[in-house]
Design a protein around this motif. Structure first.
Motif, PDB file in Angstrom:
ATOM      1  N   LYS A  48      -0.336  -5.503  11.329  1.00  0.00           N
ATOM      2  CA  LYS A  48       0.795  -5.354  10.409  1.00  0.00           C
ATOM      3  C   LYS A  48       1.479  -6.705  10.233  1.00  0.00           C
ATOM      4  O   LYS A  48       1.903  -7.310  11.208  1.00  0.00           O
ATOM      5  CB  LYS A  48       1.790  -4.333  10.967  1.00  0.00           C
ATOM      6  CG  LYS A  48       1.238  -2.928  10.939  1.00  0.00           C
ATOM      7  CD  LYS A  48       2.220  -1.924  11.517  1.00  0.00           C
ATOM      8  CE  LYS A  48       1.519  -0.580  11.676  1.00  0.00           C
ATOM      9  NZ  LYS A  48       2.304   0.381  12.446  1.00  0.00           N
TER      10      LYS A  48
ATOM     11  N   LYS B 183       3.440  -1.491   3.990  1.00  0.00           N
ATOM     12  CA  LYS B 183       3.356  -0.081   3.629  1.00  0.00           C
ATOM     13  C   LYS B 183       4.692   0.384   3.056  1.00  0.00           C
ATOM     14  O   LYS B 183       5.749   0.057   3.588  1.00  0.00           O
ATOM     15  CB  LYS B 183       3.047   0.709   4.904  1.00  0.00           C
ATOM     16  CG  LYS B 183       3.209   2.219   4.808  1.00  0.00           C
ATOM     17  CD  LYS B 183       3.021   2.826   6.202  1.00  0.00           C
ATOM     18  CE  LYS B 183       3.174   4.336   6.210  1.00  0.00           C
ATOM     19  NZ  LYS B 183       2.960   4.895   7.565  1.00  0.00           N
TER      20      LYS B 183
ATOM     21  N   ASP C 215       6.136   4.152   2.080  1.00  0.00           N
ATOM     22  CA  ASP C 215       5.817   5.576   2.050  1.00  0.00           C
ATOM     23  C   ASP C 215       6.798   6.296   1.133  1.00  0.00           C
ATOM     24  O   ASP C 215       8.008   6.112   1.232  1.00  0.00           O
ATOM     25  CB  ASP C 215       5.902   6.162   3.461  1.00  0.00           C
ATOM     26  CG  ASP C 215       5.512   7.630   3.482  1.00  0.00           C
ATOM     27  OD1 ASP C 215       4.308   7.907   3.309  1.00  0.00           O
ATOM     28  OD2 ASP C 215       6.397   8.489   3.638  1.00  0.00           O
TER      29      ASP C 215
ATOM     30  N   GLU D 155       0.853  -1.186   0.000  1.00  0.00           N
ATOM     31  CA  GLU D 155       0.000   0.000   0.000  1.00  0.00           C
ATOM     32  C   GLU D 155       0.892   1.240   0.000  1.00  0.00           C
ATOM     33  O   GLU D 155       1.778   1.383   0.838  1.00  0.00           O
ATOM     34  CB  GLU D 155      -0.925   0.001   1.230  1.00  0.00           C
ATOM     35  CG  GLU D 155      -1.843   1.220   1.256  1.00  0.00           C
ATOM     36  CD  GLU D 155      -3.051   1.092   2.181  1.00  0.00           C
ATOM     37  OE1 GLU D 155      -3.621  -0.009   2.303  1.00  0.00           O
ATOM     38  OE2 GLU D 155      -3.436   2.116   2.772  1.00  0.00           O
TER      39      GLU D 155
ATOM     40  N   HIS E  71      -5.828  -1.687   6.398  1.00  0.00           N
ATOM     41  CA  HIS E  71      -5.307  -1.969   5.060  1.00  0.00           C
ATOM     42  C   HIS E  71      -5.723  -3.370   4.660  1.00  0.00           C
ATOM     43  O   HIS E  71      -6.312  -4.104   5.475  1.00  0.00           O
ATOM     44  CB  HIS E  71      -3.779  -1.836   5.071  1.00  0.00           C
ATOM     45  CG  HIS E  71      -3.127  -2.604   6.179  1.00  0.00           C
ATOM     46  ND1 HIS E  71      -2.866  -3.941   6.108  1.00  0.00           N
ATOM     47  CD2 HIS E  71      -2.747  -2.220   7.434  1.00  0.00           C
ATOM     48  CE1 HIS E  71      -2.334  -4.353   7.243  1.00  0.00           C
ATOM     49  NE2 HIS E  71      -2.251  -3.326   8.079  1.00  0.00           N
TER      50      HIS E  71
ATOM     51  N   TYR F 176      -2.522   3.920   6.041  1.00  0.00           N
ATOM     52  CA  TYR F 176      -2.274   2.474   6.196  1.00  0.00           C
ATOM     53  C   TYR F 176      -2.566   2.035   7.635  1.00  0.00           C
ATOM     54  O   TYR F 176      -3.154   0.977   7.864  1.00  0.00           O
ATOM     55  CB  TYR F 176      -0.821   2.187   5.818  1.00  0.00           C
ATOM     56  CG  TYR F 176      -0.341   0.782   6.110  1.00  0.00           C
ATOM     57  CD1 TYR F 176      -0.526  -0.247   5.177  1.00  0.00           C
ATOM     58  CD2 TYR F 176       0.307   0.488   7.312  1.00  0.00           C
ATOM     59  CE1 TYR F 176      -0.072  -1.527   5.447  1.00  0.00           C
ATOM     60  CE2 TYR F 176       0.761  -0.797   7.583  1.00  0.00           C
ATOM     61  CZ  TYR F 176       0.571  -1.805   6.653  1.00  0.00           C
ATOM     62  OH  TYR F 176       1.022  -3.076   6.919  1.00  0.00           O
TER      63      TYR F 176
ATOM     64  N   GLY G  42      -3.235   2.063  -3.639  1.00  0.00           N
ATOM     65  CA  GLY G  42      -3.171   3.167  -2.688  1.00  0.00           C
ATOM     66  C   GLY G  42      -4.330   4.125  -2.831  1.00  0.00           C
ATOM     67  O   GLY G  42      -5.300   3.860  -3.563  1.00  0.00           O
TER      68      GLY G  42
END
Lengths: 138, 290
Positions: free
Chosen positions: B131, B48, B50, B30, B42, B38, B88
């Motif tokens: 996560k 994730k 970034d 993502e 998600h 996130y 995203g």
């Protein structure tokens, strides 16, 4: 110490992941917009246009007390968290509390670094809007 | 989807739903504009990435180097042959940017989930805050980035002098030079407003539908080729303000319309608009010659 600086303290001590957690907590605790304001929001008034997200923000001063009224969709959690922080800092305080606060809120909160120079734009505008309204209405 | 020039670079939300547990060979990534999104939830098993924190090195104002890229992949449990699925917020704008960086470093198996995060959420599909923690991947650091998909300012200037084809994907107000930057944004400001002479103006989001999916090939051809007179066999440079919106258009032109040679000028307007000696133009683009 200014209310905003008090809120900033844990942010300044936090690492990147903990800062995100703190932000998430603020994003979660922004209260729903009071019914009296939904019409204004739905008419598109008091929107912060510099922000890519539909951020509704108003500051009112009644009997010498600041009221921060804001609404941000859950799909824009960073802006939502920032509005929530500003509400936490200034809602129910005196106008001076807003006007004496550091002008660079994002840096004080350690968010400039987290967001990078490219995406601080909308948040700076949110803060600028709040200060301007308090100044006009105080 | 099948009509696109390279339909294999897109997967549907259905495909992703079927493969969320294929974590040995598929990695969902993502990539959002919003750094916090996130964390609010998600797709299960998605990691994730970034664009500021992970993909850029602000000490050189550039992307991370080959070794840092390989390390990032390994941390996310991505190996050389992993299929990486990007999705995203904001119509996959940042997903396309991350995809472009992965292509810059030559990652073969990269795809985009059509419709992005919004479509997945709108379809009421499962989201989690958990996560995932994957075993470290094994990634061979690339020798050097594949700069054929990245343009630098001198190349852009040469291209402009030869009246090469360019697409400016910013808003019409930015293109015409009415605004240079948003208020309170000195970091991203340019000294001058306008566009690179000869560029066409097609705002990046013109390429997507309401539901976040890409428009059909037919519609995209009508916009870019018939509408703006872009020729798919000519070298094309896309740019915006900092190179992220234009990576979305780079994706559309390259993979969906099959343009032969498209590159992204990521220095974009924050560089060009400020450089001494660079020509600019203001106002609307010239009408397309029939």
């Amino acid at each position: 110490m200014n209310r905003l600086e008090e809120i900033a303290e844990p942010f300044q001590m936090a690492d990147r992941d903990f800062r995100l957690e703190l932000l998430l907590e603020y994003a979660d605790k922004l209260p729903p917009l009071p019914d009296d304001y939904t019409e204004l929001r739905d008419q598109g008034l008091n929107m912060v246009h510099e922000c890519q997200s539909p951020v509704f923000l108003m500051a009112e001063v009644r009997d010498g007390t600041v009221h921060v009224i804001g609404d941000v969709p859950r799909e824009a959690p960073t802006a939502r968290a920032f509005v929530s922080i500003l509400r936490e800092a200034f809602h129910g305080e005196s106008p001076d509390e807003v006007l004496d606060a550091p002008p660079d809120a994002l840096r004080v909160l350690g968010l400039s670094q987290l967001l990078g120079m490219q995406r601080t734009q909308g948040l700076s505008a949110i803060y600028g809007r709040l200060r301007k309204q308090v100044e006009e209405k105080a | 989807m099948a009509d696109y020039a390279q339909p294999d670079v897109l997967v549907t939300t259905d495909w992703v739903a079927e493969h969320v547990n294929d974590t040995a060979s598929v990695r969902l990534v993502e990539a959002n504009e919003d750094v916090l999104l996130y964390e609010t939830g998600h797709i299960p098993n998605a990691v994730k990435i970034d664009w500021v924190q992970d993909l850029q090195d602000d000490t050189v104002r550039d992307f991370i180097g080959p070794d840092a890229f390989a390390n990032l992949c390994e941390e996310k449990g991505i190996s050389d042959d992993t299929t990486v699925v990007f999705y995203g917020d904001r119509n996959n704008w940042w997903a396309c940017y991350a995809f472009w960086v992965f292509k810059l470093y030559g990652h073969d198996n990269a795809v985009i989930m059509d419709g992005g995060r919004k479509k997945w959420v709108d379809e009421g599909r499962e989201m989690t805050k958990e996560k995932p923690d994957f075993e470290r991947g094994s990634y061979t650091a690339p020798d050097a980035p594949n700069v054929s998909i990245r343009s630098f300012r001198d190349e852009v200037l040469d291209h402009q002098k030869k009246q090469g084809q360019m697409v400016d994907v910013r808003s019409p107000e930015e293109f015409r030079g009415e605004i240079t930057h948003l208020p309170d944004l000195p970091e991203e400001s340019s000294m001058r407003g306008g566009h690179i002479p000869g560029a066409r103006n097609v705002p990046w989001s013109t390429a997507v539908n309401e539901d976040g999916t890409f428009k059909s090939r037919e519609e995209l051809e009508a916009i870019y080729e018939r509408g703006e007179g872009l020729d798919r066999s000519s070298e094309t440079i896309a740019y915006c303000r900092i190179g992220e919106r234009s990576s979305h258009t780079w994706f559309v032109l390259t993979y969906l319309l099959g343009f032969d040679n498209v590159s992204n000028y990521d220095g974009s307007w924050t560089e060009w608009g400020n450089l001494v000696g660079m020509p600019i133009e203001r106002g609307d683009a010239q009408p397309v010659e029939a």
